[in-house]
Scaffold this active site. Structure first.
Site, mmCIF file in Angstrom:
data_model
loop_
_atom_site.group_PDB
_atom_site.id
_atom_site.type_symbol
_atom_site.label_atom_id
_atom_site.label_comp_id
_atom_site.label_asym_id
_atom_site.label_seq_id
_atom_site.Cartn_x
_atom_site.Cartn_y
_atom_site.Cartn_z
ATOM 1 N N TYR A 152 6.466 4.266 -8.557
ATOM 2 C CA TYR A 152 7.068 2.843 -8.032
ATOM 3 C C TYR A 152 7.691 2.650 -9.084
ATOM 4 O O TYR A 152 8.365 1.489 -9.000
ATOM 5 C CB TYR A 152 5.864 2.251 -7.722
ATOM 6 C CG TYR A 152 5.157 2.674 -6.725
ATOM 7 C CD1 TYR A 152 5.507 2.750 -5.346
ATOM 8 C CD2 TYR A 152 3.733 3.052 -6.778
ATOM 9 C CE1 TYR A 152 4.779 2.981 -4.138
ATOM 10 C CE2 TYR A 152 2.979 3.510 -5.563
ATOM 11 C CZ TYR A 152 3.548 3.514 -4.420
ATOM 12 O OH TYR A 152 2.749 3.945 -3.335
ATOM 13 N N VAL A 174 8.596 4.520 -21.913
ATOM 14 C CA VAL A 174 7.297 5.334 -22.317
ATOM 15 C C VAL A 174 6.494 6.016 -21.204
ATOM 16 O O VAL A 174 5.433 6.407 -21.218
ATOM 17 C CB VAL A 174 6.291 4.360 -22.954
ATOM 18 C CG1 VAL A 174 6.919 3.596 -24.262
ATOM 19 C CG2 VAL A 174 6.095 3.090 -22.095
ATOM 20 N N ASP A 215 -9.156 3.253 -7.932
ATOM 21 C CA ASP A 215 -8.104 4.307 -8.161
ATOM 22 C C ASP A 215 -8.436 4.503 -9.843
ATOM 23 O O ASP A 215 -7.496 4.448 -10.391
ATOM 24 C CB ASP A 215 -6.620 3.748 -8.206
ATOM 25 C CG ASP A 215 -5.533 4.945 -8.284
ATOM 26 O OD1 ASP A 215 -6.238 6.015 -8.034
ATOM 27 O OD2 ASP A 215 -4.614 4.759 -8.388
ATOM 28 N N VAL A 224 8.404 2.432 -17.279
ATOM 29 C CA VAL A 224 7.795 1.605 -17.950
ATOM 30 C C VAL A 224 8.550 1.609 -19.240
ATOM 31 O O VAL A 224 8.855 2.899 -19.805
ATOM 32 C CB VAL A 224 6.308 1.866 -18.285
ATOM 33 C CG1 VAL A 224 5.697 0.841 -19.175
ATOM 34 C CG2 VAL A 224 5.783 1.752 -16.926
#
EC number: 2.7.11.1
Length: 677
Positions: free
Chosen positions: A412, A407, A519, A415
């Protein structure tokens, strides 16, 4: 007898705790609960946190709650029990847990090289300082390409990455191992073959890297990344195209005093940035700081010692000429352009270190320590986060975790929509082999475990499998705010108000805990078909009380002016980023989306151009409070939540239908390339 080495000072809070200083050797006795270790120091027996000890650069801050296994007997070839002839004693091993087994449950041998000697991928560090060998297997890092649409059973557990195993800093567990002479002989033979393959692969990689550097030489010379085989003319894409900046960290450092000193190829590319040269000259130091953040170019700025020196005389200095450079030392002070208070790592590396590997390890250690200082965390914090990591036997993990489809994909990791113990969850798969990877993952997990709020993603646990870590969190049916903004749906102000208020609740919770997210952006906010809004991705989160306030991190379009300028940053930075998210909902993109450099430059010197914003008076007033250039005058999160604009927002049930219509027709394979959390 096994000894551990302290990596920091520790003063025990009670009598049953040991106290020690950095560098002391502690005799290991056993591992206890909650990440503590029982040891003996100067005749005293006590416990201490595992995060403050190490053995041969393998920190035990990520020790798992695995039972200690003792074995003093082995089976011979006839199946009878006999005493082992090996010299192995009680030792510390870096496990690949049960994941080192293949689908049939049998372990496969794999080797690597440590300190110039062949060994297994799971080196055993004995009490006498020697290295023994065990058999293990390294899992494939490219898990996303090997996971079946229906189950975890198709995971390809191979030994293709055995050459990386020697440098892995992975979750450690305690065990004692005895190895029969016949096993050692077999492993040694296998090691010789593996070393030859490893050497061949290394030579091929060096040739490939050399060719790649030659092919991409032009890429490093300019400001942008060039597509392979493209010419400089073809690289001049339109201003509407999102550009990819080159990584210039390995390029020759700059020594500049004015804009004209910048290399011609970079100045040529700057013409595409739609930033007037006059503006750059007026804010030259700010421009250099942004340039360093985006490209990692090393830059030194020459600042006149005496402002009365004629500008013409200063400009005549040729910085490429040795005599002029020597003369410049009497006319200028040198200032290294930095994006944080600890930019120059090389200055902290001990000069006597000559070995490249030792220097690289020392540099990594210093960088991670610097990162802990800037985020306000400690090794104890990381150790506590590691206690949520589980090691599940491969025979069980394939039954307990079943992956469906991907998804999301980020920088990094990937998912997946998955089932964990028959419960629908999201699983983020990340590499967990190097010290940097482990530090980053544990930092994010540590902050997530501290948060328990309906508007923040709920973290469940993590599962170690080989060199990969599965981060398990709650499943959210829906998508990111970035996807919602880019959809065909036009958000009403009342709908924007609902999303904004829910997001403010998450920010308020963090600020109450003395944390800043750093962020906040549309890609880090999830909206669900149940009408929920959740803040995700805590990789850049920091403690306000303990962390460094001058550190340039985050996403360029959402970064606050004070962070770009190198000033102290705190809670107001999150408020600025929140305001940019609201603008993106209204206008489907953040300001200056065509250029990250332009966005950072003009947000820092001009702020947001309010006259161009068409909206109601109360919404404009709320945004004005978010975009106050002076962070001390910027609104707080609690004050914003009481703003009249949010009193006319829609209800959760109304937004539920909006998000359901928005995401129900999306393909299950539609992914967000900006990441998930």
């Amino acid at each position: 007898m096994l000894y551990l080495v302290a990596t920091g000072d520790y003063k025990g809070p009670s009598e049953n705790h040991l106290s020690f200083t950095k560098g002391q050797r502690i005799e290991f006795l056993e591992r206890t609960e909650n990440g503590f270790i029982k040891g003996k120091l100067d005749g005293k027996v006590g416990i201490f946190p595992s995060s403050l000890i190490t053995i041969e650069t393998r920190p035990l801050s990520i020790i798992q709650n695995q039972p200690i296994k003792y074995s003093t007997e082995t089976k011979d070839d006839t199946g009878s029990i006999s005493s082992s002839t090996s010299t192995s004693t009680s030792s510390l091993t870096t496990p690949r847990a049960e994941s080192s087994k293949d689908a049939s449950g049998e372990q496969q041998p794999s080797t690597s090289t440590i300190n110039g000697q062949s060994s297994s991928t799971s080196p055993i560090l004995q009490s006498n300082g020697t290295t023994n060998t065990t058999t293990s297997s390294t899992s494939n890092n490219n898990i996303g390409d090997n996971i079946s649409e229906k189950s975890f059973g198709d995971y390809d557990d191979t030994t293709s990455n055995h050459s990386k195993s020697a440098s892995r800093l992975s979750v450690a567990s305690f065990s004692t191992t005895t190895t029969a002479t016949t096993t050692t002989t077999t492993t040694t033979t296998a090691t010789s073959s593996k070393d030859k393959d490893k050497k061949d692969k290394k030579e091929k990689k060096e040739k490939k890297d050399k060719k790649s550097k030659d092919d991409d030489k032009s890429e490093k010379e300019g400001l942008y990344r060039k597509s392979k085989g493209s010419s400089s003319s073809s690289s001049s894409s339109s201003s509407s195209t999102k550009r990819r900046y080159a990584n210039r960290k390995a390029c020759e450092p700059w020594v500049v005093k004015k804009y004209e000193d910048i290399p011609e190829e970079v100045k040529s590319d700057m013409l595409k940035e739609d930033i007037p040269i006059k503006d750059i000259q007026d804010h030259f130091k700010l421009f250099l700081r942004i340039l360093k953040f985006i490209t990692r170019q090393k830059i030194t700025l020459l600042i006149p010692i005496d402002p009365t020196i004629p500008t013409k005389e200063m400009n005549l200095l040729d910085l490429s000429d040795a005599e002029s450079v020597a003369k410049s030392t009497t006319m200028f002070t040198r200032e290294e352009i930095r994006t944080s208070a600890f930019d120059n790592v090389d200055a902290f590396v001990d000069a006597p270190i000559m070995d490249d590997n030792e220097k690289a390890a020392k540099t990594t250690e210093i960088k991670l320590e610097r990162k802990r200082i800037l985020t306000g965390i400690s090794t104890e914090f990381l150790g506590q986060a590691s206690t949520t990591i589980r090691v599940i036997p491969s025979s069980d993990i394939k039954k307990r975790i079943k992956f469906t489809h991907m998804v999301g994909r980020g920088q990094y990791g990937k998912v997946y929509d998955a089932l964990y113990d028959k419960k629908r969850v999201c699983v983020k798969v990340v590499n967990y082999s190097t010290p940097k990877e482990q530090h980053n993952v544990l930092q994010e997990i540590g902050f997530l475990t501290q948060c328990d709020h309906p508007n923040i993603l709920k973290y469940n646990c993590s599962v170690l499998y080989g060199s990969d870590l599965f981060i398990v969190s709650e499943f959210i049916q829906g998508g990111t705010l970035e996807q919602a903004s880019a959809s065909s749906h036009v958000f009403k102000e009342t709908q924007v108000g609902f999303i904004g208020l829910e997001l403010l609740k998450a920010i308020s919770y963090l600020h109450e805990k003395k944390l800043i997210h750093r962020d906040i952006k549309a890609a880090n906010v999830m909206v669900s078909t149940d009408g929920e809004v959740k803040l995700i991705d805590f990789g850049l989160c920091a403690s306000v009380e303990k962390g460094g306030s001058q550190h340039m991190v985050g996403s360029p379009y959402y970064m606050s002016p004070e962070m770009i300028r190198g000033e102290e940053c705190s809670y107001p930075s999150d408020i600025w980023s929140f305001g940019i998210c609201i603008l993106e909902l209204l206008f489907k993109k953040p300001p200056h989306r065509d250029s990250r450099m332009k966005a950072m430059f003009y947000n820092a010197i001009n702020g947001i151009d309010f006259p161009k914003i068409r909206c109601s008076i109360d919404l404009k007033d709320m945004l004005w409070q978010c975009f106050e250039s002076n962070p001390e005058k910027r609104s707080t999160v609690d004050k914003l939540m009481r703003h009249p604009f949010f009193k006319r927002c829609e209800s959760k049930s109304q937004m539920k239908s909006v998000f359901t219509d928005m995401f129900s027709t999306s393909s299950k394979n539609s992914i967000s390339t900006t990441g998930f959390f």
